[in-house]
Scaffold this motif. Sequence first.
Motif, short mmCIF file in Angstrom:
data_model
loop_
_atom_site.label_atom_id
_atom_site.label_comp_id
_atom_site.label_asym_id
_atom_site.label_seq_id
_atom_site.Cartn_x
_atom_site.Cartn_y
_atom_site.Cartn_z
N LEU A 14 0.83 -1.20 0.00
CA LEU A 14 0.00 0.00 0.00
C LEU A 14 0.87 1.26 0.00
O LEU A 14 0.68 2.15 -0.82
CB LEU A 14 -0.93 0.00 1.22
N CYS A 15 1.83 1.31 0.91
CA CYS A 15 2.66 2.51 1.04
C CYS A 15 3.64 2.69 -0.12
O CYS A 15 3.93 3.80 -0.53
CB CYS A 15 3.45 2.46 2.35
N GLY A 16 4.15 1.58 -0.63
CA GLY A 16 5.17 1.66 -1.65
C GLY A 16 4.67 1.75 -3.07
O GLY A 16 5.35 2.29 -3.94
N THR A 17 3.45 1.25 -3.32
CA THR A 17 2.96 1.20 -4.69
C THR A 17 1.62 1.89 -4.88
O THR A 17 1.48 2.77 -5.71
CB THR A 17 2.83 -0.28 -5.14
N VAL A 18 0.64 1.47 -4.11
CA VAL A 18 -0.73 1.92 -4.34
C VAL A 18 -0.90 3.40 -4.03
O VAL A 18 -1.42 4.16 -4.86
CB VAL A 18 -1.72 1.06 -3.52
N MET A 19 -0.48 3.85 -2.86
CA MET A 19 -0.68 5.25 -2.49
C MET A 19 0.07 6.22 -3.41
O MET A 19 -0.50 7.21 -3.85
CB MET A 19 -0.32 5.50 -1.02
N PRO A 20 1.35 5.96 -3.75
CA PRO A 20 2.01 6.87 -4.69
C PRO A 20 1.32 6.91 -6.05
O PRO A 20 1.23 7.97 -6.67
CB PRO A 20 3.43 6.29 -4.81
N ARG A 24 -0.48 10.37 -7.69
CA ARG A 24 -0.17 10.93 -9.01
C ARG A 24 -1.41 11.04 -9.88
O ARG A 24 -1.53 11.93 -10.72
CB ARG A 24 0.88 10.07 -9.71
N MET A 25 -2.37 10.11 -9.71
CA MET A 25 -3.56 10.09 -10.56
C MET A 25 -4.63 11.08 -10.10
O MET A 25 -5.34 11.63 -10.92
CB MET A 25 -4.18 8.68 -10.56
N TRP A 26 -4.76 11.27 -8.80
CA TRP A 26 -5.83 12.11 -8.27
C TRP A 26 -5.46 13.57 -8.30
O TRP A 26 -4.36 13.97 -7.94
CB TRP A 26 -6.13 11.74 -6.83
N SER A 27 -6.43 14.37 -8.69
CA SER A 27 -6.24 15.82 -8.64
C SER A 27 -6.56 16.31 -7.23
O SER A 27 -7.08 15.56 -6.40
CB SER A 27 -7.17 16.50 -9.64
N ASP A 28 -6.26 17.56 -6.97
CA ASP A 28 -6.60 18.14 -5.67
C ASP A 28 -8.11 18.14 -5.45
O ASP A 28 -8.58 17.93 -4.34
CB ASP A 28 -6.06 19.57 -5.56
N ALA A 29 -8.88 18.36 -6.53
CA ALA A 29 -10.34 18.35 -6.42
C ALA A 29 -10.84 16.97 -6.00
O ALA A 29 -11.73 16.85 -5.15
CB ALA A 29 -10.98 18.76 -7.74
N THR A 30 -10.25 15.91 -6.58
CA THR A 30 -10.64 14.55 -6.23
C THR A 30 -10.31 14.28 -4.76
O THR A 30 -11.13 13.72 -4.02
CB THR A 30 -9.91 13.53 -7.12
N ASN A 31 -9.15 14.70 -4.35
CA ASN A 31 -8.74 14.54 -2.96
C ASN A 31 -9.72 15.24 -2.03
O ASN A 31 -10.09 14.70 -0.98
CB ASN A 31 -7.32 15.10 -2.78
#
Length: 69
Positions: A14-20, A24-31
């Motif tokens: 999760l920490c090494g692959t999925v979250m990074p 990168r894919m999510w915009s600030d609006a999505t966040n």
Amino acid sequence: MEQHKHEAGRGCLLCGTVMPLFERMWSDATNDHFRNSRVEFWKGVRSLIDDRINHLSKDEAKGTRVTVE
């Protein structure tokens, strides 16, 4: 409150692959949308708890009234 920081290289998928990847894919609006959904979820839980507290706090009639002459 300190949030968990995801750091690559710690051996966690999760920490090494999925979250990074998500970061990168999510915009600030999505966040912002996901953050707001978490806030609204907890507000809903709080509302359920408040309703239950109010229900348990009601004064219920104890006994019956009798007219004394």
